[in-house]
Write a protein that holds these residues in place. Structure first.
Motif, mmCIF file in Angstrom:
data_model
loop_
_atom_site.group_PDB
_atom_site.id
_atom_site.type_symbol
_atom_site.label_atom_id
_atom_site.label_comp_id
_atom_site.label_asym_id
_atom_site.label_seq_id
_atom_site.Cartn_x
_atom_site.Cartn_y
_atom_site.Cartn_z
ATOM 1 N N ILE A 1 -20.322 -3.016 6.526
ATOM 2 C CA ILE A 1 -21.197 -3.330 5.477
ATOM 3 C C ILE A 1 -21.252 -4.776 5.149
ATOM 4 N N PRO A 2 -22.503 -5.408 5.070
ATOM 5 C CA PRO A 2 -22.634 -6.885 4.944
ATOM 6 C C PRO A 2 -21.938 -7.250 3.837
ATOM 7 N N LEU A 3 -21.355 -8.329 3.625
ATOM 8 C CA LEU A 3 -20.872 -8.907 2.406
ATOM 9 C C LEU A 3 -21.951 -9.293 1.350
ATOM 10 N N ASP A 4 -23.226 -9.243 1.659
ATOM 11 C CA ASP A 4 -24.128 -9.473 0.519
ATOM 12 C C ASP A 4 -24.654 -8.154 -0.037
ATOM 13 N N ASN A 5 -24.100 -6.934 0.382
ATOM 14 C CA ASN A 5 -24.637 -5.592 -0.057
ATOM 15 C C ASN A 5 -23.462 -5.242 -0.712
ATOM 16 N N GLU A 6 -23.634 -5.838 -2.062
ATOM 17 C CA GLU A 6 -22.487 -5.210 -3.119
ATOM 18 C C GLU A 6 -22.540 -3.951 -3.301
ATOM 19 N N ASP A 7 -23.977 -3.578 -3.636
ATOM 20 C CA ASP A 7 -24.372 -2.224 -3.985
ATOM 21 C C ASP A 7 -23.422 -1.188 -3.128
ATOM 22 N N LEU A 8 -24.094 -1.268 -2.014
ATOM 23 C CA LEU A 8 -23.525 -0.052 -0.805
ATOM 24 C C LEU A 8 -22.184 -0.067 -0.898
ATOM 25 N N ALA A 9 -21.500 -1.353 -0.843
ATOM 26 C CA ALA A 9 -20.091 -1.455 -0.690
ATOM 27 C C ALA A 9 -19.232 -0.849 -2.083
ATOM 28 N N GLU A 10 -19.778 -1.063 -2.990
ATOM 29 C CA GLU A 10 -19.377 -0.331 -4.379
ATOM 30 C C GLU A 10 -19.367 0.804 -4.354
ATOM 31 N N ARG A 11 -20.484 1.511 -3.938
ATOM 32 C CA ARG A 11 -20.703 2.998 -3.766
ATOM 33 C C ARG A 11 -19.857 3.598 -2.875
ATOM 34 N N THR A 12 -19.749 2.630 -1.701
ATOM 35 C CA THR A 12 -18.879 3.503 -0.537
ATOM 36 C C THR A 12 -17.231 3.373 -1.276
ATOM 37 N N LEU A 13 -16.911 2.216 -1.711
ATOM 38 C CA LEU A 13 -15.496 2.232 -2.256
ATOM 39 C C LEU A 13 -15.136 3.055 -3.322
ATOM 40 N N ARG A 14 -16.183 3.643 -4.248
ATOM 41 C CA ARG A 14 -15.865 4.432 -5.152
ATOM 42 C C ARG A 14 -15.558 6.015 -4.549
ATOM 43 N N THR A 15 -16.305 6.136 -3.389
ATOM 44 C CA THR A 15 -16.235 7.626 -2.736
ATOM 45 C C THR A 15 -14.744 7.473 -2.071
ATOM 46 N N LEU A 16 -14.443 6.168 -1.424
ATOM 47 C CA LEU A 16 -13.502 6.214 -0.481
ATOM 48 C C LEU A 16 -11.792 6.120 -1.258
ATOM 49 N N ARG A 17 -12.039 5.312 -2.505
ATOM 50 C CA ARG A 17 -11.010 5.546 -3.687
ATOM 51 C C ARG A 17 -10.739 7.046 -3.907
ATOM 52 N N LYS A 18 -11.727 7.955 -3.996
ATOM 53 C CA LYS A 18 -11.623 9.025 -4.514
ATOM 54 C C LYS A 18 -10.878 9.815 -3.383
ATOM 55 N N ALA A 19 -11.435 9.871 -2.047
ATOM 56 C CA ALA A 19 -10.827 10.204 -0.936
ATOM 57 C C ALA A 19 -9.235 9.976 -0.589
ATOM 58 N N ALA A 20 -8.898 8.778 -1.046
ATOM 59 C CA ALA A 20 -7.630 8.162 -0.985
ATOM 60 C C ALA A 20 -6.834 8.725 -1.725
ATOM 61 N N GLU A 21 -7.092 8.910 -2.932
ATOM 62 C CA GLU A 21 -6.631 9.349 -4.026
ATOM 63 C C GLU A 21 -6.206 11.035 -3.547
ATOM 64 N N ASP A 22 -7.427 11.720 -3.317
ATOM 65 C CA ASP A 22 -7.002 13.018 -3.024
ATOM 66 C C ASP A 22 -5.951 13.233 -1.699
ATOM 67 N N LEU A 23 -5.905 12.366 -0.705
ATOM 68 C CA LEU A 23 -5.214 12.244 0.268
ATOM 69 C C LEU A 23 -3.615 11.859 -0.002
ATOM 70 N N GLY A 24 -3.553 11.252 -1.379
ATOM 71 C CA GLY A 24 -2.332 10.819 -1.877
ATOM 72 C C GLY A 24 -1.827 9.396 -1.287
ATOM 73 N N LYS A 25 -2.782 8.641 -0.877
ATOM 74 C CA LYS A 25 -2.483 7.192 -0.286
ATOM 75 C C LYS A 25 -3.099 6.371 -1.049
ATOM 76 N N PRO A 26 -2.434 5.083 -1.233
ATOM 77 C CA PRO A 26 -3.100 3.751 -1.772
ATOM 78 C C PRO A 26 -4.191 3.587 -0.763
ATOM 79 N N LEU A 27 -5.125 2.820 -1.298
ATOM 80 C CA LEU A 27 -6.532 2.174 -0.780
ATOM 81 C C LEU A 27 -6.254 0.752 -0.960
ATOM 82 N N ILE A 28 -5.992 -0.038 0.189
ATOM 83 C CA ILE A 28 -5.958 -1.342 0.262
ATOM 84 C C ILE A 28 -7.548 -1.822 0.658
#
Length: 392
Positions: free
Chosen positions: A142-169
């Motif tokens: 994800i390009p650095l200047d695409n903050e919108d897609l990065a934040e959308r992606t991070l919100r979803t991956l944070r939830k995935a990591a939480e459901d997997l029981g692992k911290p997301l770096i």
């Protein structure tokens, strides 16, 4: 070899590290930050610095002692890369030979790079009892200047990591852009060293790292991540393991089809039209939707439509990876005993399509995508110009 690529490591600032890459009249600053502490020192800069020096046919000069195991591994990397790409990647001298054998504390965890895609979910689910940290990199796909897609992606991956029981770096770096400005090809040369750079910066937290493979044994070819290459990027305090090349994409999807975190958060799209998490209409999305059906998981994936748009697929340009995916899916239908006449016709058409017809589809697709391509190119050129203006 008459020039030198100098890597000057700056003092860390909070959870950000940076280094200046200079060769001839070119000079750029690489900045990498995270939501956790990062290791200081020269060793994390060896991998990206080495490949940039090889591409520039310059000696590498890093200011600071280097881990002895990483330095030995760098010699193997040079041998492999110069053999694979003799016209582009030139064996070079590493001027800094002062070594450090610092021993890191025990009890550190096991990391896995985690984009939310098929390869990373497969490795995560496969090693779920061993993995302690998942690692996402903004600036990788994800390009650095695409903050919108990065934040959308991070919100979803944070939830995935939480459901997997692992911290997301969560890591952010502009190394991909700087490597491009120094002439490195992302797929062939560069992205493996970016992953190694991030892994070595995280040695306060992990002692082993799984790097998910996107190729299967028997189909391996020169590429920036490879089982023969990745293991040499480690250090005394970090083992890097290329993982998952025993399974193709249909096999991987079948392996995590019963994992709710995977099926609720899967991310595969390369196009992200309108910044969608998955567009559901690009070749890679459609290929994965076929994977899911063949695996018997139709309707389970919350991030992709259940119905495959065959009308789109049948008029779509199929590039080399797409044709490989079609062959893979057709074989998987036999391997899994899955019967679907419409899917089989679509796959056979994609595989057997005459070159002239595929080229017409390609021209139509490029014409349709031209405005968005132009926008993305403008953003990318603007970003590169900004890097040059600030650091040049």
């Amino acid at each position: 070899m008459s020039s030198t690529l100098a890597v000057r490591v700056n003092p860390p600032s909070g959870n950000e590290v940076s280094a200046r890459f200079s060769v001839g009249k070119k000079s750029f600053t690489v900045r990498t930050s995270a939501n956790v502490s990062l290791a200081s020192g020269a060793t994390p800069w060896l991998a990206p610095g080495l490949l940039a020096a090889m591409r520039q046919n310059a000696a590498l000069d890093i200011d600071g002692p280097l881990d002895s195991v990483a330095l030995t591994g760098a010699e193997e990397v040079q041998r492999i890369m110069s053999d694979w790409y003799p016209a582009q990647m030139h064996a070079t001298a590493i001027l800094q030979q002062e070594t450090t054998n610092e021993t890191l504390a025990g009890g550190r965890g096991v990391g896995c790079f985690f984009s939310g895609g098929v390869d990373s979910f497969y490795s995560t689910v496969k090693h779920i009892d061993e993995i302690t940290h998942l690692i996402f990199i903004h600036g990788f796909d994800i390009p650095l200047d695409n903050e919108d897609l990065a934040e959308r992606t991070l919100r979803t991956l944070r939830k995935a990591a939480e459901d997997l029981g692992k911290p997301l770096i969560e890591v952010r770096t502009n190394l991909r852009q700087v490597h491009a400005l120094l002439g490195l090809d992302w797929e062939s040369h560069s992205h493996g060293s970016l992953l190694a750079h991030v892994a070595l910066l995280l040695t306060d937290h992990i002692g082993k790292l799984y790097l998910p493979s996107n190729r299967i044994e028997g189909e391996l070819e020169p590429y920036a991540t490879h089982p023969d290459l990745d293991k040499h990027w480690g250090s005394r305090g970090l083992e890097i393991e290329h993982d998952g090349n025993e399974a193709n994409r249909p096999m991987k999807v079948a392996a995590f089809a019963d994992s709710e975190p995977a099926m609720n958060n899967l991310r595969v799209c390369w196009w992200n039209k309108d910044n969608d998490y998955n567009c559901g209409h690009c070749e890679k999305c459609i290929r994965t939707m076929m994977n899911i059906k063949i695996a018997g998981a139709e309707g389970k994936c919350a991030t992709l439509p259940a119905d495959i748009p065959y009308d789109v697929y049948n008029r779509m340009y199929i590039n080399k990876p797409g044709k490989h995916g079609a062959v893979e899916n057709l074989k998987a239908m036999d391997d899994f005993g899955y019967r679907d006449a419409e899917m089989e016709r679509a796959l056979r058409d994609a595989i057997d399509r005459p070159t002239w017809q595929n080229q017409i589809f390609h021209a139509r697709q490029l014409a349709g995508l031209a405005p968005q391509f132009a926008g993305r190119l403008s953003l990318e050129n603007g970003h590169r110009a900004a890097v040059t203006k600030v650091d040049g």
